[in-house]
Scaffold this motif. Structure first.
Motif, PDB file in Angstrom:
ATOM      1  N   ARG A  99       0.794  -1.173   0.152  1.00 33.85           N
ATOM      2  CA  ARG A  99       0.193   0.096   0.197  1.00 33.85           C
ATOM      3  C   ARG A  99       0.985   1.333   0.130  1.00 33.85           C
ATOM      4  NH1 ARG A  99      -2.574   4.072  -0.100  1.00 33.85           N
ATOM      5  NH2 ARG A  99      -4.563   4.467   0.985  1.00 33.85           N
ATOM      6  N   LEU A 100       0.571   2.288  -0.975  1.00 30.60           N
ATOM      7  CA  LEU A 100       1.481   3.264  -1.068  1.00 30.60           C
ATOM      8  C   LEU A 100       0.815   4.624  -0.749  1.00 30.60           C
ATOM      9  CD1 LEU A 100       2.939   2.335  -4.313  1.00 30.60           C
ATOM     10  CD2 LEU A 100       3.883   1.703  -2.419  1.00 30.60           C
ATOM     11  N   ASP A 101       1.438   5.736  -0.349  1.00 28.20           N
ATOM     12  CA  ASP A 101       0.925   6.895  -0.181  1.00 28.20           C
ATOM     13  C   ASP A 101       1.007   7.615  -1.516  1.00 28.20           C
ATOM     14  OD1 ASP A 101       3.886   8.315   1.789  1.00 28.20           O
ATOM     15  OD2 ASP A 101       3.374   7.795  -0.309  1.00 28.20           O
ATOM     16  N   THR A 102       0.623   8.935  -1.199  1.00 26.65           N
ATOM     17  CA  THR A 102       0.476   9.559  -2.592  1.00 26.65           C
ATOM     18  C   THR A 102       1.864  10.120  -3.179  1.00 26.65           C
ATOM     19  OG1 THR A 102       0.420  11.986  -1.426  1.00 26.65           O
ATOM     20  CG2 THR A 102      -1.547  10.985  -1.918  1.00 26.65           C
ATOM     21  N   ILE A 103       2.794   9.790  -2.591  1.00 23.82           N
ATOM     22  CA  ILE A 103       4.118   9.941  -3.235  1.00 23.82           C
ATOM     23  C   ILE A 103       5.050   8.894  -3.430  1.00 23.82           C
ATOM     24  CG2 ILE A 103       4.262  12.344  -2.261  1.00 23.82           C
ATOM     25  CD1 ILE A 103       6.440  11.345  -0.401  1.00 23.82           C
ATOM     26  N   GLY A 104       4.044   7.632  -3.084  1.00 27.93           N
ATOM     27  CA  GLY A 104       4.728   6.282  -3.495  1.00 27.93           C
ATOM     28  C   GLY A 104       5.745   5.640  -2.445  1.00 27.93           C
ATOM     29  N   SER A 105       5.567   6.320  -1.044  1.00 27.53           N
ATOM     30  CA  SER A 105       6.161   5.538  -0.102  1.00 27.53           C
ATOM     31  C   SER A 105       5.200   4.471   0.474  1.00 27.53           C
ATOM     32  CB  SER A 105       6.392   6.658   0.951  1.00 27.53           C
ATOM     33  OG  SER A 105       7.234   7.856   0.659  1.00 27.53           O
ATOM     34  N   ILE A 106       5.837   3.565   0.872  1.00 31.84           N
ATOM     35  CA  ILE A 106       5.064   2.371   1.373  1.00 31.84           C
ATOM     36  C   ILE A 106       4.640   2.504   2.740  1.00 31.84           C
ATOM     37  CG2 ILE A 106       5.552  -0.257   1.853  1.00 31.84           C
ATOM     38  CD1 ILE A 106       7.710  -0.305  -0.126  1.00 31.84           C
ATOM     39  N   LEU A 107       3.324   2.307   2.689  1.00 29.35           N
ATOM     40  CA  LEU A 107       2.611   2.565   4.039  1.00 29.35           C
ATOM     41  C   LEU A 107       2.666   1.137   4.806  1.00 29.35           C
ATOM     42  CD1 LEU A 107      -0.619   4.603   3.060  1.00 29.35           C
ATOM     43  CD2 LEU A 107       1.595   5.314   4.272  1.00 29.35           C
ATOM     44  N   TRP A 108       2.386  -0.004   3.969  1.00 27.30           N
ATOM     45  CA  TRP A 108       2.297  -1.457   4.629  1.00 27.30           C
ATOM     46  C   TRP A 108       2.807  -2.287   3.442  1.00 27.30           C
ATOM     47  CZ3 TRP A 108      -1.336  -4.133   2.330  1.00 27.30           C
ATOM     48  CH2 TRP A 108      -2.606  -3.431   1.939  1.00 27.30           C
ATOM     49  N   ASN A 109       3.267  -3.611   3.848  1.00 31.78           N
ATOM     50  CA  ASN A 109       3.709  -4.363   2.947  1.00 31.78           C
ATOM     51  C   ASN A 109       3.347  -6.019   3.481  1.00 31.78           C
ATOM     52  OD1 ASN A 109       5.304  -5.342   0.827  1.00 31.78           O
ATOM     53  ND2 ASN A 109       7.238  -5.568   2.015  1.00 31.78           N
ATOM     54  N   VAL A 110       2.741  -6.703   2.820  1.00 31.58           N
ATOM     55  CA  VAL A 110       2.293  -7.955   3.117  1.00 31.58           C
ATOM     56  C   VAL A 110       2.804  -9.052   2.161  1.00 31.58           C
ATOM     57  CG1 VAL A 110       0.307  -9.312   3.539  1.00 31.58           C
ATOM     58  CG2 VAL A 110       0.653  -7.029   4.234  1.00 31.58           C
ATOM     59  N   TRP A 111       3.352 -10.365   2.514  1.00 30.36           N
ATOM     60  CA  TRP A 111       3.748 -11.347   1.607  1.00 30.36           C
ATOM     61  C   TRP A 111       2.841 -12.430   1.946  1.00 30.36           C
ATOM     62  CZ3 TRP A 111       7.775 -10.672  -1.778  1.00 30.36           C
ATOM     63  CH2 TRP A 111       8.407  -9.838  -1.467  1.00 30.36           C
ATOM     64  N   GLY A 112       2.434 -13.247   0.847  1.00 25.11           N
ATOM     65  CA  GLY A 112       1.928 -14.704   1.018  1.00 25.11           C
ATOM     66  C   GLY A 112       3.065 -15.633   1.478  1.00 25.11           C
ATOM     67  N   PRO A 113       2.515 -16.693   1.802  1.00 24.12           N
ATOM     68  CA  PRO A 113       3.312 -18.064   2.361  1.00 24.12           C
ATOM     69  C   PRO A 113       4.235 -18.422   1.378  1.00 24.12           C
ATOM     70  CG  PRO A 113       1.174 -18.702   2.118  1.00 24.12           C
ATOM     71  CD  PRO A 113       0.932 -17.133   1.883  1.00 24.12           C
ATOM     72  N   GLY A 114       3.858 -18.374  -0.116  1.00 25.70           N
ATOM     73  CA  GLY A 114       4.603 -18.799  -1.042  1.00 25.70           C
ATOM     74  C   GLY A 114       3.928 -19.933  -1.739  1.00 25.70           C
ATOM     75  N   THR A 115       4.299 -20.513  -3.182  1.00 26.52           N
ATOM     76  CA  THR A 115       3.725 -21.567  -3.598  1.00 26.52           C
ATOM     77  C   THR A 115       4.884 -22.045  -4.602  1.00 26.52           C
ATOM     78  OG1 THR A 115       2.052 -22.681  -5.059  1.00 26.52           O
ATOM     79  CG2 THR A 115       2.726 -20.484  -5.741  1.00 26.52           C
ATOM     80  N   GLN A 116       5.006 -23.160  -4.632  1.00 29.74           N
ATOM     81  CA  GLN A 116       6.248 -24.170  -5.071  1.00 29.74           C
ATOM     82  C   GLN A 116       5.936 -24.294  -6.395  1.00 29.74           C
ATOM     83  OE1 GLN A 116       9.408 -25.013  -4.069  1.00 29.74           O
ATOM     84  NE2 GLN A 116       9.846 -25.121  -6.395  1.00 29.74           N
ATOM     85  N   VAL A 117       6.796 -23.723  -7.498  1.00 33.38           N
ATOM     86  CA  VAL A 117       6.825 -24.202  -8.831  1.00 33.38           C
ATOM     87  C   VAL A 117       8.105 -24.763  -9.306  1.00 33.38           C
ATOM     88  CG1 VAL A 117       6.854 -23.200 -11.466  1.00 33.38           C
ATOM     89  CG2 VAL A 117       5.203 -22.067  -9.582  1.00 33.38           C
ATOM     90  N   THR A 118       7.696 -25.998  -9.912  1.00 30.86           N
ATOM     91  CA  THR A 118       8.832 -26.797 -10.277  1.00 30.86           C
ATOM     92  C   THR A 118       8.710 -27.148 -11.748  1.00 30.86           C
ATOM     93  OG1 THR A 118       9.064 -27.949  -8.142  1.00 30.86           O
ATOM     94  CG2 THR A 118      10.065 -29.139  -9.891  1.00 30.86           C
ATOM     95  N   VAL A 119       9.601 -27.100 -12.343  1.00 30.88           N
ATOM     96  CA  VAL A 119       9.772 -27.145 -14.150  1.00 30.88           C
ATOM     97  C   VAL A 119      10.899 -28.232 -14.324  1.00 30.88           C
ATOM     98  CG1 VAL A 119       9.829 -26.152 -16.342  1.00 30.88           C
ATOM     99  CG2 VAL A 119       9.227 -24.804 -14.565  1.00 30.88           C
ATOM    100  N   SER A 120      10.428 -29.261 -14.597  1.00 30.61           N
ATOM    101  CA  SER A 120      11.096 -30.599 -14.791  1.00 30.61           C
ATOM    102  C   SER A 120      10.540 -31.462 -15.532  1.00 30.61           C
ATOM    103  CB  SER A 120      11.653 -31.250 -13.237  1.00 30.61           C
ATOM    104  OG  SER A 120      12.337 -32.272 -13.758  1.00 30.61           O
ATOM    105  N   SER A 121      11.462 -32.417 -16.304  1.00 32.32           N
ATOM    106  CA  SER A 121      10.909 -33.533 -17.162  1.00 32.32           C
ATOM    107  C   SER A 121      11.092 -34.778 -16.459  1.00 32.32           C
ATOM    108  CB  SER A 121      11.782 -33.503 -18.447  1.00 32.32           C
ATOM    109  OG  SER A 121      13.025 -33.437 -18.227  1.00 32.32           O
TER     110      SER A 121
END
Length: 121
Positions: A99-121
């Motif tokens: 979430r940013l304020d009017t000049i682009g500074s970060i008000l808050w920052n949230v991350w998800g837990p992540g999801t694994q992507v595996t590309v393999s044959s």
């Protein structure tokens, strides 16, 4: 506090496709950026793609023309369509909202837990 839930990761063969989804609980009002980052084993977390509340997008050079980020503002959801996947795309993919304020500074920052992507044959 906004929480993020990711889905859509998995195992895919080289050249295949996956679509990741990230749903944010609650409304995100005002100016914000939602995006996807990834972290491979032994490497730092890196930007994959972002989309702003004004629908501007940005991509890492390594995924341009292969990945597409989009958002459904009504559902507070961001998607990452990944095509022509390569083994080097293998990583844990994390959703992020800032979430940013009017000049682009970060008000808050949230991350998800992540999801694994595996590309393999």
């Amino acid at each position: 506090q906004v929480q993020l839930v990711e889905s859509g990761g998995g195992l895919v063969q080289p050249g295949g496709s996956l679509r990741l989804s990230c749903a944010a609980s609650g409304s995100i009002l005002g100016r914000y950026t939602m995006g996807w980052y990834r972290q491979a084993p032994g490497k730092e977390r890196e930007l994959v793609a972002t989309v702003t509340s004004g629908d501007s997008t940005a991509y890492a050079d390594s995924v341009k023309a292969r990945f597409t980020i989009s958002s459904d503002n009504a559902k507070n959801t961001v998607y990452l369509q990944m095509n022509s996947l390569k083994p080097e795309d293998t990583a844990v993919y994390y959703c992020n909202v800032r979430r940013l304020d009017t000049i682009g500074s970060i008000l808050w920052n949230v991350w998800g837990p992540g999801t694994q992507v595996t590309v393999s044959s």
